[in-house]
Design a protein around this motif. Structure first.
Motif, PDB file in Angstrom:
ATOM      1  N   ASN A  32     -17.404 -26.304  59.844  1.00  0.00           N
ATOM      2  CA  ASN A  32     -16.598 -25.287  60.009  1.00  0.00           C
ATOM      3  C   ASN A  32     -16.612 -24.379  61.376  1.00  0.00           C
ATOM      4  O   ASN A  32     -17.812 -23.848  61.494  1.00  0.00           O
ATOM      5  CB  ASN A  32     -16.944 -24.416  58.861  1.00  0.00           C
ATOM      6  N   ARG A  33     -15.623 -24.794  62.181  1.00  0.00           N
ATOM      7  CA  ARG A  33     -15.689 -24.292  63.465  1.00  0.00           C
ATOM      8  C   ARG A  33     -16.283 -22.802  63.664  1.00  0.00           C
ATOM      9  O   ARG A  33     -17.070 -22.269  64.292  1.00  0.00           O
ATOM     10  CB  ARG A  33     -14.429 -24.391  64.148  1.00  0.00           C
ATOM     11  N   ASP A  34     -15.586 -21.955  62.766  1.00  0.00           N
ATOM     12  CA  ASP A  34     -15.779 -20.621  62.792  1.00  0.00           C
ATOM     13  C   ASP A  34     -17.236 -20.219  62.290  1.00  0.00           C
ATOM     14  O   ASP A  34     -17.778 -19.138  62.724  1.00  0.00           O
ATOM     15  CB  ASP A  34     -14.530 -19.739  61.822  1.00  0.00           C
ATOM     16  N   GLN A  35     -17.693 -20.614  61.395  1.00  0.00           N
ATOM     17  CA  GLN A  35     -18.863 -20.681  60.668  1.00  0.00           C
ATOM     18  C   GLN A  35     -19.842 -20.883  62.002  1.00  0.00           C
ATOM     19  O   GLN A  35     -21.164 -20.104  62.004  1.00  0.00           O
ATOM     20  CB  GLN A  35     -19.048 -21.266  59.730  1.00  0.00           C
ATOM     21  N   VAL A  36     -19.780 -21.980  62.476  1.00  0.00           N
ATOM     22  CA  VAL A  36     -20.836 -22.322  63.320  1.00  0.00           C
ATOM     23  C   VAL A  36     -20.860 -21.588  64.639  1.00  0.00           C
ATOM     24  O   VAL A  36     -21.915 -21.230  65.206  1.00  0.00           O
ATOM     25  CB  VAL A  36     -20.628 -23.939  63.962  1.00  0.00           C
ATOM     26  N   LEU A  37     -19.589 -21.038  65.225  1.00  0.00           N
ATOM     27  CA  LEU A  37     -19.509 -20.350  66.147  1.00  0.00           C
ATOM     28  C   LEU A  37     -20.012 -19.012  65.896  1.00  0.00           C
ATOM     29  O   LEU A  37     -20.707 -18.361  66.979  1.00  0.00           O
ATOM     30  CB  LEU A  37     -18.022 -20.191  66.971  1.00  0.00           C
ATOM     31  N   ALA A  38     -19.806 -18.621  64.968  1.00  0.00           N
ATOM     32  CA  ALA A  38     -20.239 -16.994  64.614  1.00  0.00           C
ATOM     33  C   ALA A  38     -21.872 -17.134  64.448  1.00  0.00           C
ATOM     34  O   ALA A  38     -22.423 -16.165  64.820  1.00  0.00           O
ATOM     35  CB  ALA A  38     -19.778 -16.597  63.168  1.00  0.00           C
ATOM     36  N   THR A  39     -22.362 -18.070  63.984  1.00  0.00           N
ATOM     37  CA  THR A  39     -23.980 -18.391  63.934  1.00  0.00           C
ATOM     38  C   THR A  39     -24.522 -18.481  65.069  1.00  0.00           C
ATOM     39  O   THR A  39     -25.500 -18.017  65.485  1.00  0.00           O
ATOM     40  CB  THR A  39     -24.392 -19.422  62.868  1.00  0.00           C
TER      41      THR A  39
END
Lengths: 264, 259
Positions: free
Chosen positions: B160-167
């Motif tokens: 999941n792009r958004d989850q990875v970038l947020a982390t």
């Protein structure tokens, strides 16, 4: 009593009690200047208050926190005026990402100038006179590509220059922390400006990157290091990744030599 | 835990900081297996409420190593470097999982893939650098070198792009704040310079990740991390950072001798 001893004594007595909040650090940094003003000037600090950037650097290799911060202020003056002139000139495309980026960067550099002026107090230095055309070689306030290129050079220089001064602040922990907290802001700026220019946010080898004038190569010389404390950083993924993973310092004289290009 | 909270009240400068500690420490204990012991009562610490005198100990003071059955990061220069090593282990593990996720090539666009692959390289290099430097620098690395930590990412979906970038953003911002706060704890100027060489790269990472998440903005150096009056980035003490890292690190360890 020399200035270093003075600061050390001050540090021991008062700074160790700083609890670490943002406001406390700020006021403590301010206090250094005030006390230095009252006590240190009669002991021959005149040389350090020279308006010439080179004067600030003379002692910046010998563990002198005041000289280190004076060098920092010189670089912040340069960046602050550069971005202000850039925003005033209309060279930056209005209404989009570029304007948001440079307004934010300009605000930070202005804050850094004020912060360092307050911190240095009576040891503050006047703003030099800058010529961002370097005698007519550049035209950054009419040519956006040149504006971007100089912005990249200034930010990457700032990162390296602050890094080179860290050891000179090791005996004054609050000043060191403040300088580190500016250092990482410069690195955030550098990354964004580089990415605006289509480059990676980090420096590969000693490459100044596409479109950068040859005159800026001094900013990148020495960045190609792939040995850190004896560890070969190129071992796992090659020299490009190994050099990117570490930013290298500039000495005070190296930083001043770069800044002096733009000082009349 | 009672004792640990009390300790932090001594070092905490504000009610806000105290509240945040209490809140976060509850989360850490509930959420993970980390033994977060905070700073032990040290007579010098207790006297002036500051850790400056005790933490900056050069080669004196507490070395890393197992104490009472749990690895403690230590409190001297090697302790600070071991603390950095723990953070680099976390970052390296995270990006290793990111680039090896089954959907990596389709989840991210080309620029994002390039950035994340670079970050994977850089963080693994940082981790291996600390492992090598600490192994050669510690007097007794067999007992004093931090072991390989284990990590868990809860419900994080690595595809999941958004989850990875947020982390990634959280980890990079935390790394910057951690190094900014740790500089003053080092007494050896060579170690300080090495930390400085790494922290600016972490800041370049943080900026790039933030820019990927929200390109048309000032988020690369946003007002959420850069003080709007002073223009200063975030700085955090090890005890604050440990609470954040505890979200991901499942191997028990303590940091009793770091502020």
């Amino acid at each position: 009593m020399n200035i270093l001893k003075f600061i050390e004594s001050f540090t021991t007595e008062n700074m160790m009690n700083v609890k670490g909040s943002r406001r406390d650090i700020f006021s403590q940094v301010g206090l250094v200047g005030k006390n230095a003003a009252l006590t240190a000037i009669p002991f021959g600090i005149a040389a350090l208050t020279s308006t010439k950037a080179t004067a600030a650097v003379k002692d910046s290799t010998s563990g002198n926190p005041i000289a280190a911060l004076q060098l920092a202020l010189t670089l912040e003056y340069l960046e602050d005026e550069f971005y202000q002139l850039g925003l005033d000139s209309g060279v930056i495309p209005a209404g989009g990402r570029e304007e948001k980026v440079f307004m934010q960067i300009a605000a930070h550099e202005s804050d850094h100038v004020t912060f360092l002026q307050n911190g240095l107090g009576a040891n503050s230095i006047s703003k030099p006179t800058f010529d961002f055309t370097v005698g007519g070689v550049f035209d950054p306030f009419n040519n956006y590509a040149q504006f971007l290129a100089l912005a990249q050079a200034f930010e990457d220089t700032g990162v390296r220059a602050y890094k080179g001064q860290a050891a000179n602040l090791i005996s004054t922990p609050d000043l060191l922390t403040a300088a580190l907290r500016i250092h990482s802001v410069e690195a955030r700026h550098a990354s964004e400006v580089r990415r605006l220019r289509g480059l990676k946010g980090w420096i590969t080898g000693s490459e100044r990157g596409a479109g950068m004038p040859v005159a800026t190569q001094a900013v990148y010389n020495g960045e190609e290091v792939t040995s850190q404390a004896g560890y070969d950083t190129a071992f796992l993924f090659g020299a490009a990744a190994g050099s990117e993973a570490y930013d290298e310092p500039l000495t005070g004289p190296e930083a001043v030599a770069i800044a002096s290009l733009f000082i009349v | 835990m009672k004792n640990e909270v009390k300790i932090h009240e001594v070092s905490s400068s504000s009610l806000k900081g105290r509240r945040e500690f209490l809140k976060l420490s509850g989360m850490a204990v509930a959420g993970t297996g980390l033994f977060l012991a905070g700073c032990s009562y040290d007579e010098k610490t207790e006297l002036n409420g500051s850790f400056n005198n005790t933490a900056k100990m050069g080669n004196n003071g507490h070395f890393p190593g197992v104490k009472n059955g749990i690895f403690d990061l230590g409190g001297n220069d090697f302790g600070v470097l071991t603390y950095a090593y723990a953070l680099e282990q976390l970052e390296a593990d995270f990006y290793t999982k990111v680039v090896n996720a089954s959907g990596f090539s389709s989840t991210f666009n080309d620029i994002e893939k390039e950035v994340l692959t670079d970050l994977y390289h850089h963080e693994v290099i940082h981790r291996e650098f600390f492992k090598t430097a600490l192994t050669s620098g510690l007097p007794n690395p067999k007992h004093q070198l931090l072991p390989d930590l284990s990590f868990a990412y809860g419900n994080l979906n690595f595809n999941n792009r958004d989850q990875v970038l947020a982390t990634a953003k959280a980890l990079e911002d935390t790394g910057v704040a951690a190094y900014n706060g740790a500089g003053r704890l080092l007494s050896n100027p060579d170690y300080l310079l090495l930390a400085g060489k790494i922290v600016s790269v972490e800041a370049r990472h943080a900026s790039a990740i933030r820019s990927l998440i929200n390109p048309n903005s000032a988020d690369f150096a946003g007002d959420d991390v850069i003080d709007m009056t002073t223009g200063l980035d975030v700085s955090k003490n090890p005890s604050e950072v440990a609470l954040i890292a505890a979200t991901f690190i499942t191997t028990p360890f303590t940091a009793k001798y770091l502020p």
